[in-house]
Design an enzyme around this catalytic site. Structure first.
Site, PDB file in Angstrom:
ATOM      1  N   LYS A 138     -45.282  23.588  -9.891  1.00  9.36           N
ATOM      2  CA  LYS A 138     -45.957  24.486  -8.946  1.00  9.36           C
ATOM      3  C   LYS A 138     -47.100  23.796  -8.233  1.00  9.36           C
ATOM      4  O   LYS A 138     -47.380  24.105  -7.077  1.00  9.36           O
ATOM      5  CB  LYS A 138     -46.446  25.761  -9.650  1.00  9.36           C
ATOM      6  CG  LYS A 138     -45.314  26.707  -9.980  1.00  9.36           C
ATOM      7  CD  LYS A 138     -45.792  28.128 -10.191  1.00  9.36           C
ATOM      8  CE  LYS A 138     -44.609  29.055 -10.432  1.00  9.36           C
ATOM      9  NZ  LYS A 138     -45.029  30.409 -10.817  1.00  9.36           N
ATOM     10  N   LYS A 198     -29.584  27.403 -11.256  1.00  8.19           N
ATOM     11  CA  LYS A 198     -29.473  28.841 -11.545  1.00  8.19           C
ATOM     12  C   LYS A 198     -29.812  29.696 -10.324  1.00  8.19           C
ATOM     13  O   LYS A 198     -30.547  29.264  -9.436  1.00  8.19           O
ATOM     14  CB  LYS A 198     -30.287  29.231 -12.773  1.00  8.19           C
ATOM     15  CG  LYS A 198     -31.759  29.376 -12.615  1.00  8.19           C
ATOM     16  CD  LYS A 198     -32.346  29.921 -13.929  1.00  8.19           C
ATOM     17  CE  LYS A 198     -33.839  30.186 -13.740  1.00  8.19           C
ATOM     18  NZ  LYS A 198     -34.492  30.709 -14.920  1.00  8.19           N
ATOM     19  N   LYS A 232     -34.168  33.375  -6.145  1.00  4.37           N
ATOM     20  CA  LYS A 232     -34.534  34.034  -4.892  1.00  4.37           C
ATOM     21  C   LYS A 232     -34.934  33.022  -3.820  1.00  4.37           C
ATOM     22  O   LYS A 232     -34.913  33.339  -2.641  1.00  4.37           O
ATOM     23  CB  LYS A 232     -35.671  35.026  -5.136  1.00  4.37           C
ATOM     24  CG  LYS A 232     -36.921  34.370  -5.716  1.00  4.37           C
ATOM     25  CD  LYS A 232     -38.014  35.376  -5.974  1.00  4.37           C
ATOM     26  CE  LYS A 232     -39.306  34.697  -6.383  1.00  4.37           C
ATOM     27  NZ  LYS A 232     -39.399  34.321  -7.791  1.00  4.37           N
TER      28      LYS A 232
END
Ligand code: TRP
Length: 332
Positions: free
Chosen positions: A114, A196, A199
């Site tokens: 992140k 996977k 969004k």
């Protein structure tokens, strides 16, 4: 009577829920309510470690709660709450910050990812996120913490904190176990069958609230392979896209891979892909309708999250008082 074992998990309301969340997590949670004492919360405090639009965060938090309930999490049988409504999370989070090492936090993969992604906002909260997550968990003394593979490292860190804290003060926290669902439930992206469903790649992601025609379009465009015969055959290494669609179809219809292969023998992907789309649409339809109905009933939703916060707060407070006493704070 035996005390039930305790389970706890959270999802950040930072994006709309999708088929991967449903088949990989929420659906399994709903089935556990009889056997376990279950706590599920909207981790809104975690989401602000990256910048959020306030109106969107508020909307998504309530939508997520409505969707949890629509997915079968009965608020009478599960404690459903919003993290920021239970102040003990922030309070214990501070204490645990002081029992979490700089080096440990620096090693967290999610922090590294992140901070690489949001270079202009590498804030303290992003760094100490795992201590807050440890507090989320430990307040409720759970036996199991159902999480995806990506969160396992945070649960391991929580276990280290338990060992350190209990080593100093005695048995304050119960040692939690991560609970990783079996790979069968892992839903991959429709356009990226090697990673996977997420969004962040919306073309390959089926959202719970999405319109049927949009869902069908995504399935028709799902990546398969260029096998000229187009056989529907379960071969995760050689045909990951087809295997993913078979996994999804198996999960929503309850059919085995053998049955699916037989059903589509000689038919190719042109028949198979829309059939998976249709089965998913029919699985999601009642969820979408129920979630919309719940969301429109503001008084009901408010009743659920208030009752959830009250129950959670009661349990959380017992742990927090014990911790405050152990570390030497004066009782109020
Ligand atoms: N960090 C988790 C995620 O991003 C969400 C989360 C926050 C969580 N607190 C938790 C999960 C406590 C399990 C237990 O998915």
């Amino acid at each position: 009577m035996d005390e039930k074992k305790v389970m706890l998990s959270g999802i950040q309301p930072s994006g709309d829920l999708h088929l991967g969340n449903y088949l990989g997590a929420i659906r399994n949670w709903a089935a556990r309510a009889e056997e376990y004492d279950c706590y599920y919360f909207m981790a809104d405090m975690h989401t602000i470690t990256v910048r959020q639009n306030p109106a969107d965060l508020r909307r998504r938090t309530l939508e997520q709660l409505a969707q949890y309930i629509a997915c079968g999490l009965d608020p009478e049988k599960n404690t459903l709450f919003i993290q920021s409504h239970v102040p003990q999370h922030a309070e214990l989070g501070w204490v645990l910050n002081c029992y979490t090492m700089f080096g440990e936090l620096s090693r967290m993969t999610q922090f590294k990812d992140k901070s690489a992604k949001h270079k202009d906002n590498i804030n303290g909260g992003l760094f100490t996120y795992p201590s807050l997550m440890a507090a989320d968990i430990l307040l409720y003394q759970p036996d199991f913490v159902p999480v995806g593979e990506d969160q396992k490292q945070h649960v391991e860190l929580t276990r280290n904190i338990v060992q350190r804290f209990n080593g100093i003060y005695g048995e304050v926290f119960k040692m939690p176990e991560p609970f990783i669902p079996k790979t069968g439930a892992r839903v991959m992206g429709l356009t990226t069958p090697d990673s996977k469903m997420s969004k962040s790649i919306p073309e390959g992601c089926v959202f719970l609230m999405e319109k049927p025609e949009d869902i069908q379009r995504k399935f028709k465009r799902a990546v398969t392979d260029s096998d000229t015969e187009n056989p529907v055959r379960y071969d995760p290494a050689g045909k990951p896209g087809v295997a993913n669609l078979m996994n999804i179809y198996a999960a929503v219809t309850g059919r085995s891979f053998d049955e699916i292969e037989a059903e589509f023998a000689g038919q190719g992907y042109g028949k198979f892909k829309p059939a998976v789309g249709e089965a998913v649409i029919e699985t999601l339809r009642p969820i979408r309708e129920e979630a919309a109905r719940i969301l429109a009933d503001k008084a009901y939703l408010e009743g659920v999250y208030k009752a959830g916060a009250e129950k959670a707060s009661y349990v959380a407070n017992r742990t927090l008082r014990k911790v405050y006493k152990k570390v030497g704070f004066v009782a109020r």
